[in-house]
Design a protein around this motif. Sequence first.
Motif, PDB file in Angstrom:
ATOM      1  N   SER B  69     -13.520  18.143  19.327  1.00 18.07           N
ATOM      2  CA  SER B  69     -12.867  16.647  19.082  1.00 18.07           C
ATOM      3  C   SER B  69     -13.037  16.427  17.513  1.00 18.07           C
ATOM      4  N   SER B  70     -12.233  15.498  16.976  1.00 17.63           N
ATOM      5  CA  SER B  70     -12.123  15.292  15.805  1.00 17.63           C
ATOM      6  C   SER B  70     -12.926  14.219  15.502  1.00 17.63           C
ATOM      7  N   ARG B  71     -13.716  13.670  16.523  1.00 22.80           N
ATOM      8  CA  ARG B  71     -14.598  12.558  16.307  1.00 22.80           C
ATOM      9  C   ARG B  71     -15.983  12.956  16.395  1.00 22.80           C
ATOM     10  N   ALA B  72     -16.659  12.799  15.690  1.00 20.24           N
ATOM     11  CA  ALA B  72     -17.887  13.591  15.562  1.00 20.24           C
ATOM     12  C   ALA B  72     -18.672  13.125  16.695  1.00 20.24           C
ATOM     13  N   SER B  73     -18.782  12.016  17.255  1.00 24.67           N
ATOM     14  CA  SER B  73     -19.760  11.681  18.392  1.00 24.67           C
ATOM     15  C   SER B  73     -19.349  12.075  19.617  1.00 24.67           C
ATOM     16  N   ARG B  74     -17.996  12.628  19.891  1.00 23.30           N
ATOM     17  CA  ARG B  74     -17.600  13.220  21.014  1.00 23.30           C
ATOM     18  C   ARG B  74     -17.302  14.781  20.857  1.00 23.30           C
ATOM     19  N   THR B 283      -6.387  20.723  20.686  1.00 22.87           N
ATOM     20  CA  THR B 283      -7.320  19.799  21.647  1.00 22.87           C
ATOM     21  C   THR B 283      -7.630  20.414  22.720  1.00 22.87           C
ATOM     22  N   TRP B 308     -16.795  22.466  10.893  1.00 25.07           N
ATOM     23  CA  TRP B 308     -17.788  21.303  10.677  1.00 25.07           C
ATOM     24  C   TRP B 308     -18.351  21.215   9.328  1.00 25.07           C
ATOM     25  N   ARG B 311     -16.577  19.645   6.518  1.00 29.11           N
ATOM     26  CA  ARG B 311     -16.395  18.323   6.337  1.00 29.11           C
ATOM     27  C   ARG B 311     -17.587  17.534   5.608  1.00 29.11           C
ATOM     28  N   GLN B 313     -18.824  14.500   6.090  1.00 26.31           N
ATOM     29  CA  GLN B 313     -19.776  13.426   6.763  1.00 26.31           C
ATOM     30  C   GLN B 313     -20.971  13.941   7.177  1.00 26.31           C
TER      31      GLN B 313
END
Lengths: 309, 349
Positions: B69-74, B283, B308, B311, B313
């Motif tokens: 996922s492009s959202r780190a939390s997911r 995805t 990862w 990036r 963040q």
Amino acid sequence: MTTTAGTPGAGPVLRRRRRRLGEQVILLLLGAAAVVSVLVTIGIVVTLVTEGAPFFADVSFIDFLTGTVWQPVNGSYGMMPLLIASLWIAGIATVVAVPLGIGAAIYLSEYATEPFRKVVKPILELLAGMPTIVLGFFALESITPALQDIGVLPDGQLFSALSAGIVVGILITPLISSLSEDAMRAVPRAMREGAYGVGATKRVVSTRVVLPAALSGVMAAVVLGVSRAVGETMAVTLAAGTQPILSGDPRDPMQTITAYIVAISKGEATRGSTQYTSIFAVGIVLFVVTLAINLVAVRFVRRFRTVYQ
Amino acid sequence: MATDVPRVADSAAVRPLRRKRPRPADALFHAAVLSAVLIALSVLAWLGVSIVQSGWATLTWDFLTDPVSSRASRAGFNSALRGSLVLMLLTFAVAIPVGFAAAIYLEKFAAIGREQLLSTAYARQRRLHEMEADGTGGAALVLRRVGVRAAFAWSRIGPPVNRAVEVNISNLAAVPSIIYGLLGLAIFVTFIGLQKSLLAGGLTLALLVLPIVIISSREALRAVPVSIEQGAMALGATRWQAVSRQVVPAAIPGMLTGTILAMSRALGESAPLIVVGGVAFGTQVPSVNPLDANETPLFAMPLQIFDWTDRPQEAFQELAAAGIIVLLVVLVLMNAVAIFLRAKYSRRW
């Protein structure tokens, strides 16, 4: 013993003929598998040349090799910055790895007890088998901050050839130590005993007898390490950055040949564009450089093998 | 053991001559070479600790089962695990048959010298003359003539060709992995027209590990005593029967050990995969069926870790560290299997 066969030997001969035809086929198949490896080599050379050739229709070969500005976006393809960056990192890695690797080899071969050696050697080999992406992450997350802490790198500077060179040095240290140790252990025992017999200490035996006697093997190990450092990709891409700067300062970010190939491959370079063909063109240089280094290593190994059986 | 370092200074006869205190230079040298080992070990420890520190908190069960996922939390590692599994299956399926066959050929058949090849050729020629004298004709005779010609030609060019193949394999083993990526991109994607997929990546990795599989398999075959083979041949087996039924079964644990180690190298490779397939993630959850490999985009553990790490963040750095822990655990497990195989099946002849 059964004696049912009328003429002795007739059956086996017949069966052997039929079997041998099958075996010829099997042998051909096995040989064909060995030929695959030759095809891989031919494939590498042919694809590098055919895919890279269109590049030299756009950029002259001399400009490509000697140019000092590498800006693919502006159509400026002088690969000196990439080549110098690769050599910087290989150089730093060698400076880190040679004393560590040869020192460790001397300790393991001359000083260490057998149980110590048996435990430490596989652990060092673990380091040699570490995926290079892991070492790249380690360089970014640990080595660069440590260099910043001791004031070698300015704060906030993420990429540097120095940090990449150190981590590649760590990567090739076990390679050098393992091969060097093999060479040192192959030195005949009698040579050591002769030196001990005339009163030499362990240090003298190590540096004046064992090291010179194993020198060509040790050199082969170092040369192979250098070749590995030149071809190293992921650790260098992550730690040295993606700015093709021609610099004499190892603290600057740099882009190596391998890192450039990764940077272009990451995006979408359409086939036939100058950017696409340029990765094959620099690939040719990388292939030739590493091949030349490997051939030097082979020479050392051959000389080493002929001295002591 | 013959290779043991002699400890002359420790033996009773020499002890009186030894100085009681080591000279400073000797002590210094001892300390220097010991510290080389300790530095290497402590770097490894530092690496382990710093990765576990930054990745441990992220390493949950969800991390293993969630897709990319492009959202780190997911974001999770499941897609990468599936991709690496398919890559390993493909690499295994190609590298084992080709690598083992090449190793058997080079170790057991290519070593045959010129004289022996020549005597086989003469034997075939004699049989041809016999057949000609008998008057058996037709296609069989023509085939035999070609065979005799080939045997003579091979006795001349065979040994140098085999030697060239050997030199070539050892050179291939030292070619940088990214060059294999360029090869895979040009051959599998551009020339054959595969998708930038798991299939193209797996085939590229197979070519990459092939020389390592061949070299280690040859070592395993060499460790089997020649007497085993000679015994079989003395009882009437042909060379191939002796090799296939006696030598190879005895060498297979060693060959597999080397292959697993080669596979663990392939598992950690990212550079050739990036060149072949880029780092563009969809995805979708990749299929683990190797037959779908050409339709599945290139997912792999090291690729995901690279993406990862690349990036800025901090959350992604933690994901990368967690991914590295998983990758290293898999690698250690593969090495453990190899060590187990070697310990369980290795035989001293």
